[in-house]
Design a protein around this motif. Structure first.
Motif, PDB file in Angstrom:
ATOM      1  N   MET A 170     -28.709  -4.516  18.227  1.00 48.71           N
ATOM      2  CA  MET A 170     -29.668  -5.474  17.630  1.00 48.71           C
ATOM      3  C   MET A 170     -29.820  -5.232  16.117  1.00 48.71           C
ATOM      4  O   MET A 170     -29.464  -3.901  15.643  1.00 48.71           O
ATOM      5  N   ASP A 171     -30.190  -6.167  15.339  1.00 54.34           N
ATOM      6  CA  ASP A 171     -30.430  -6.108  14.023  1.00 54.34           C
ATOM      7  C   ASP A 171     -31.686  -5.981  13.654  1.00 54.34           C
ATOM      8  O   ASP A 171     -32.808  -6.269  14.245  1.00 54.34           O
ATOM      9  N   LYS A 172     -31.963  -5.725  12.308  1.00 54.44           N
ATOM     10  CA  LYS A 172     -33.315  -5.472  11.688  1.00 54.44           C
ATOM     11  C   LYS A 172     -34.186  -6.788  12.056  1.00 54.44           C
ATOM     12  O   LYS A 172     -35.139  -6.800  12.309  1.00 54.44           O
ATOM     13  N   THR A 173     -33.484  -8.124  11.786  1.00 55.37           N
ATOM     14  CA  THR A 173     -34.198  -9.161  11.783  1.00 55.37           C
ATOM     15  C   THR A 173     -34.822  -9.262  13.402  1.00 55.37           C
ATOM     16  O   THR A 173     -35.827  -9.622  13.475  1.00 55.37           O
ATOM     17  N   ARG A 174     -33.971  -9.277  14.181  1.00 57.54           N
ATOM     18  CA  ARG A 174     -34.383  -9.195  15.738  1.00 57.54           C
ATOM     19  C   ARG A 174     -35.366  -8.034  15.894  1.00 57.54           C
ATOM     20  O   ARG A 174     -36.180  -8.433  16.756  1.00 57.54           O
ATOM     21  N   ALA A 175     -35.006  -7.056  15.655  1.00 55.58           N
ATOM     22  CA  ALA A 175     -36.236  -5.858  15.755  1.00 55.58           C
ATOM     23  C   ALA A 175     -37.541  -6.316  15.118  1.00 55.58           C
ATOM     24  O   ALA A 175     -38.588  -6.185  15.977  1.00 55.58           O
ATOM     25  N   LEU A 176     -37.450  -6.627  14.009  1.00 54.52           N
ATOM     26  CA  LEU A 176     -38.733  -7.193  13.338  1.00 54.52           C
ATOM     27  C   LEU A 176     -39.427  -8.425  14.311  1.00 54.52           C
ATOM     28  O   LEU A 176     -40.733  -8.341  14.358  1.00 54.52           O
ATOM     29  N   SER A 177     -38.708  -9.381  14.497  1.00 56.85           N
ATOM     30  CA  SER A 177     -39.245 -10.402  15.619  1.00 56.85           C
ATOM     31  C   SER A 177     -39.804  -9.768  16.718  1.00 56.85           C
ATOM     32  O   SER A 177     -41.080 -10.280  17.153  1.00 56.85           O
ATOM     33  N   ALA A 178     -39.285  -9.060  17.328  1.00 54.28           N
ATOM     34  CA  ALA A 178     -39.742  -8.438  18.760  1.00 54.28           C
ATOM     35  C   ALA A 178     -40.950  -7.534  18.306  1.00 54.28           C
ATOM     36  O   ALA A 178     -42.107  -7.569  19.214  1.00 54.28           O
ATOM     37  N   LEU A 179     -40.905  -6.731  17.360  1.00 53.93           N
ATOM     38  CA  LEU A 179     -42.174  -5.832  16.924  1.00 53.93           C
ATOM     39  C   LEU A 179     -43.304  -6.926  16.658  1.00 53.93           C
ATOM     40  O   LEU A 179     -44.504  -6.653  16.913  1.00 53.93           O
ATOM     41  N   SER A 180     -43.134  -7.877  15.950  1.00 53.29           N
ATOM     42  CA  SER A 180     -44.180  -8.929  15.635  1.00 53.29           C
ATOM     43  C   SER A 180     -44.703  -9.553  16.719  1.00 53.29           C
ATOM     44  O   SER A 180     -45.933  -9.712  16.849  1.00 53.29           O
ATOM     45  N   ALA A 181     -43.692 -10.090  17.670  1.00 54.17           N
ATOM     46  CA  ALA A 181     -44.166 -10.528  19.136  1.00 54.17           C
ATOM     47  C   ALA A 181     -44.944  -9.572  19.673  1.00 54.17           C
ATOM     48  O   ALA A 181     -46.117 -10.021  20.293  1.00 54.17           O
ATOM     49  N   LEU A 182     -45.089  -8.298  19.796  1.00 54.72           N
ATOM     50  CA  LEU A 182     -45.814  -7.207  20.593  1.00 54.72           C
ATOM     51  C   LEU A 182     -46.827  -7.029  19.714  1.00 54.72           C
ATOM     52  O   LEU A 182     -47.575  -6.291  20.281  1.00 54.72           O
ATOM     53  N   GLY A 183     -47.021  -7.158  18.488  1.00 58.55           N
ATOM     54  CA  GLY A 183     -47.913  -6.790  17.738  1.00 58.55           C
ATOM     55  C   GLY A 183     -49.099  -7.504  17.785  1.00 58.55           C
ATOM     56  O   GLY A 183     -50.042  -7.382  16.813  1.00 58.55           O
ATOM     57  N   GLN A 184     -49.510  -8.352  18.622  1.00 57.12           N
ATOM     58  CA  GLN A 184     -50.648  -9.277  18.992  1.00 57.12           C
ATOM     59  C   GLN A 184     -51.097  -8.846  20.337  1.00 57.12           C
ATOM     60  O   GLN A 184     -50.253  -8.855  21.121  1.00 57.12           O
ATOM     61  N   GLU A 185     -52.303  -8.538  20.664  1.00 55.82           N
ATOM     62  CA  GLU A 185     -52.965  -8.355  21.819  1.00 55.82           C
ATOM     63  C   GLU A 185     -52.833  -9.069  22.858  1.00 55.82           C
ATOM     64  O   GLU A 185     -52.160  -8.541  24.070  1.00 55.82           O
ATOM     65  N   ALA A 186     -52.724 -10.247  23.042  1.00 57.74           N
ATOM     66  CA  ALA A 186     -52.605 -11.239  24.158  1.00 57.74           C
ATOM     67  C   ALA A 186     -51.107 -11.095  24.452  1.00 57.74           C
ATOM     68  O   ALA A 186     -50.646 -11.192  25.642  1.00 57.74           O
ATOM     69  N   ARG A 187     -50.210 -11.181  23.574  1.00 57.82           N
ATOM     70  CA  ARG A 187     -48.780 -10.998  23.730  1.00 57.82           C
ATOM     71  C   ARG A 187     -48.337  -9.715  24.448  1.00 57.82           C
ATOM     72  O   ARG A 187     -47.277  -9.604  25.351  1.00 57.82           O
ATOM     73  N   LEU A 188     -48.941  -8.666  23.916  1.00 60.03           N
ATOM     74  CA  LEU A 188     -48.578  -7.266  24.614  1.00 60.03           C
ATOM     75  C   LEU A 188     -49.054  -7.375  25.954  1.00 60.03           C
ATOM     76  O   LEU A 188     -48.348  -6.994  26.798  1.00 60.03           O
ATOM     77  N   ASP A 189     -50.328  -7.752  26.316  1.00 60.86           N
ATOM     78  CA  ASP A 189     -50.674  -7.997  27.557  1.00 60.86           C
ATOM     79  C   ASP A 189     -49.928  -8.892  28.443  1.00 60.86           C
ATOM     80  O   ASP A 189     -49.538  -8.404  29.874  1.00 60.86           O
ATOM     81  N   VAL A 190     -49.398 -10.080  27.772  1.00 60.67           N
ATOM     82  CA  VAL A 190     -48.426 -10.730  28.679  1.00 60.67           C
ATOM     83  C   VAL A 190     -47.232  -9.883  29.106  1.00 60.67           C
ATOM     84  O   VAL A 190     -46.778 -10.101  30.515  1.00 60.67           O
ATOM     85  N   PHE A 191     -46.474  -9.390  28.097  1.00 59.33           N
ATOM     86  CA  PHE A 191     -45.328  -8.646  28.211  1.00 59.33           C
ATOM     87  C   PHE A 191     -45.596  -7.400  29.351  1.00 59.33           C
ATOM     88  O   PHE A 191     -44.943  -7.338  30.118  1.00 59.33           O
ATOM     89  N   ARG A 192     -46.673  -6.702  29.093  1.00 56.53           N
ATOM     90  CA  ARG A 192     -46.932  -5.837  30.254  1.00 56.53           C
ATOM     91  C   ARG A 192     -47.125  -5.939  31.562  1.00 56.53           C
ATOM     92  O   ARG A 192     -46.720  -5.477  32.705  1.00 56.53           O
TER      93      ARG A 192
END
Length: 108
Positions: free
Chosen positions: A1-23
């Motif tokens: 994984m590169d920095k850009t993909r890591a930032l995308s994943a962290l940004s996606a999980l950095g929102q409450e509803a998306r974190l709830d969906v993933f979990r």
């Protein structure tokens, strides 16, 4: 994984509803859930959920498969493992084997 993909994943999980969906999808396991089931379980509007699922999909954290007119979503644990690996690759002076247990593979 590169920095850009890591930032995308962290940004996606950095929102409450998306974190709830993933979990929720992690709990659902390899069979995942239909989008409507996710919306019902979390009490969110389908259009809001659709947007959040699209962001998680683009970030490589979920996969989807069409089942007739419905879409089934599954947590992409390989995507999460890649993210954790990226975050930990320099652990212990570049020797991540000395750190916590490796891998996210679960026995479910």
């Amino acid at each position: 994984m590169d920095k850009t993909r890591a930032l995308s994943a962290l940004s996606a999980l950095g929102q409450e509803a998306r974190l709830d969906v993933f979990r929720l999808l992690v709990v659902a396991g390899p069979e995942g859930m239909l989008a409507g089931e996710v919306a019902e379980a979390l009490g969110v509007l389908p259009n809001t959920l659709s947007s959040n699922l699209s962001i998680l999909l683009a970030a490589g954290l979920v996969t989807r498969a069409r089942e007739g007119r419905a879409l089934r979503y599954v947590a992409d644990l390989k995507g999460m493992e890649a993210l954790v690996g990226y975050l930990m690759e320099d652990c212990c002076g570049g020797r991540p084997g000395l750190c916590a247990p490796q891998g996210l593979a679960c026995a479910c």
